[in-house]
Design an enzyme around this catalytic site. Structure first.
Site, PDB file in Angstrom:
ATOM      1  N   CYS A 112      38.157  45.175  51.043  1.00  0.00           N
ATOM      2  CA  CYS A 112      38.657  44.912  49.701  1.00  0.00           C
ATOM      3  C   CYS A 112      40.064  44.364  49.887  1.00  0.00           C
ATOM      4  CB  CYS A 112      38.684  46.175  48.846  1.00  0.00           C
ATOM      5  SG  CYS A 112      39.481  45.918  47.252  1.00  0.00           S
ATOM      6  N   CYS A 115      42.593  45.609  46.821  1.00  0.00           N
ATOM      7  CA  CYS A 115      43.027  47.007  46.661  1.00  0.00           C
ATOM      8  C   CYS A 115      42.317  47.883  47.692  1.00  0.00           C
ATOM      9  CB  CYS A 115      42.857  47.506  45.221  1.00  0.00           C
ATOM     10  SG  CYS A 115      41.271  47.233  44.429  1.00  0.00           S
ATOM     11  N   CYS A 117      38.589  49.023  47.193  1.00  0.00           N
ATOM     12  CA  CYS A 117      37.226  49.287  46.726  1.00  0.00           C
ATOM     13  C   CYS A 117      36.326  49.685  47.896  1.00  0.00           C
ATOM     14  CB  CYS A 117      36.675  48.059  46.017  1.00  0.00           C
ATOM     15  SG  CYS A 117      37.656  47.644  44.564  1.00  0.00           S
TER      16      CYS A 117
END
Lengths: 211, 218
Positions: A112, A115, A117
């Site tokens: 990710c 961020c 995820c």
């Protein structure tokens, strides 16, 4: 600023900020509890859930079943959200799950870049390295370099497929079943499945490593 | 927004450093910060894209110098301050100084398991057909919104192929502003050399999940 100065500064900074943060969070919890916004008993249960119940052992059970049961493997690759629900796994950060299968020609890796995820119901909360700048920056540009950081190299001729989790779709890598574990129960097979093998930054253990 | 959080392809010194036998949390405050953040979404009423924007919308030096859960905490404080759930002087002093704001719901211990099991599905009913089909060549738009987006910089303006169709999902760019505006969602796959030029690895393909308005026909 030289790198030495920077490191030195950063070290002190971290040290004092850690205790400062500890006090800050404690005070914040008190404020929110006194205002009636949070129930500390609910917080305890959230923590307990992700420290003791929801973790990569869930994903290992999913992979072990896929290795043992071709019909389950087919269901997992067709609709992973439904397939993991058969084992009782569902919900937050795994509402829309997709399983991607490694083959001798293709290795999958999940990141990710924006961020952190990560498929919580099957893998739990992500490790620090997964959320770190080096992984998030490098995985999409130099995935072979990332694998080298993890201490392994793919056989020549293996392509790499990187899945950047930019939406609410979560990805689970289905690693290849190691040879030499024929006839093993699902329970024993699950012992071969590492967290990193389900992210694509590692491989399953070899049977002799757990036998 | 083009913030420090958008890290794909950024040159970074140093290797990925896995920690052997890593614990789930590294300090007691991380445990509490994690749980408070999850629990406060219910009285706070914000959605995941509002949370993400509250974390990422900060100067690069701030984003990069904070640890992961410090960013969560900073984002949480901002969301609560914006909604008047806590006041700046309470954060400053660490003491409750003002009456609580009435909230619709809070998370009880009994409701935790059901809340986690339900999660927050983002798929919505399709109101029209998908514009693109699997196998279509598409180009990602060159956009630089100052607000939240989930189209990373490293894929903007590049040509890829639609590999999966995921149905219609809540659109994060608008959801962070309170409007779901659901759109078709696709997995779009790019060749290594398309993204990184002649130095790219031709044996690597990379995908992002992209909403329809991020894409145009190529």
């Amino acid at each position: 600023m030289t790198s030495h100065d920077h490191d030195h500064h950063h070290h002190d900074h971290d040290h004092s900020e850690l205790s400062e943060t500890q006090l800050r969070v404690r005070a914040l919890e008190t404020i929110l509890t006194e205002k009636g916004y949070v129930d500390p008993a609910a917080l305890d249960l959230l923590i307990e859930t992700y420290e003791t119940k929801v973790g990569p052992r869930n994903g290992a059970r999913v992979v072990a079943r896929a290795w043992s049961d071709p019909a389950f493997r087919a269901r997992l690759l067709k609709d992973a959200t439904q397939a993991i629900a058969e084992l009782g796994y569902a919900g937050r950060q795994g509402e829309h799950l997709v399983a991607v299968e490694n083959t001798p020609r293709l290795h999958n890796m999940v990141v990710c870049t924006l961020c952190s995820c990560y498929p919580w119901p099957v893998l739990g909360l992500p490790p620090v390295w997964y959320k770190s700048a080096p992984y998030r920056s490098k995985a999409v540009k130099d995935p072979r370099g990332v694998l080298a950081d993890f201490g392994f190299e793919l056989p020549a001729g293996t392509d790499i497929r990187v899945w950047d989790s930019t939406a609410e779709i979560r990805y689970l890598v289905l690693p290849m079943r190691p040879a030499g574990a024929e006839g093993w129960s699902e329970e024993r097979l699950a012992d071969l499945v590492t967290r990193d093998s389900m992210i694509g930054t590692g491989l399953p253990k070899q049977p002799h490593e757990v036998a | 927004m083009d913030g420090a959080h958008d890290m794909g392809g950024v040159a970074w010194s140093g290797p990925v450093r896995p920690e052997p036998n890593e614990p789930v949390f590294h300090a007691e405050w991380e445990r509490r910060a994690f749980a408070i953040t999850l629990a406060m979404a219910m009285p706070g009423g914000w959605n995941i894209d509002m949370s993400r924007f509250a974390r990422e919308n900060r100067p690069p030096e701030d984003y990069l110098s904070k640890s992961y859960y410090q960013i969560w905490l900073a984002g949480l404080e901002r969301l609560m301050l914006e909604r008047g759930l806590v006041a700046a002087d309470e954060i400053e002093t660490g003491k409750p100084l003002h009456p609580a704001k009435p909230v619709a719901r809070t998370l009880s211990r009994d409701a935790v398991a059901a809340m986690l099991h339900r999660g927050g599905p983002t798929e919505r009913e399709a109101k029209g057909p998908a514009r693109f089909a699997i196998g279509d060549r598409v180009r990602t738009r060159m956009i630089h919104p100052p607000t939240h987006t989930r189209l990373p910089r490293y894929v903007r303006g590049h040509i890829g192929t639609v590999e999966m169709l995921h149905g219609v999902h809540v659109f994060p760019d608008s959801n962070s502003l309170g409007q779901e505006n659901p759109q078709w969602l696709y997995t779009v796959t790019f060749d290594g050399r398309e993204l990184w030029g002649p130095d790219g690895d031709a044996s690597v393909k990379t995908s992002v999940d992209a909403w329809e308005s991020y894409l145009e026909p190529a």
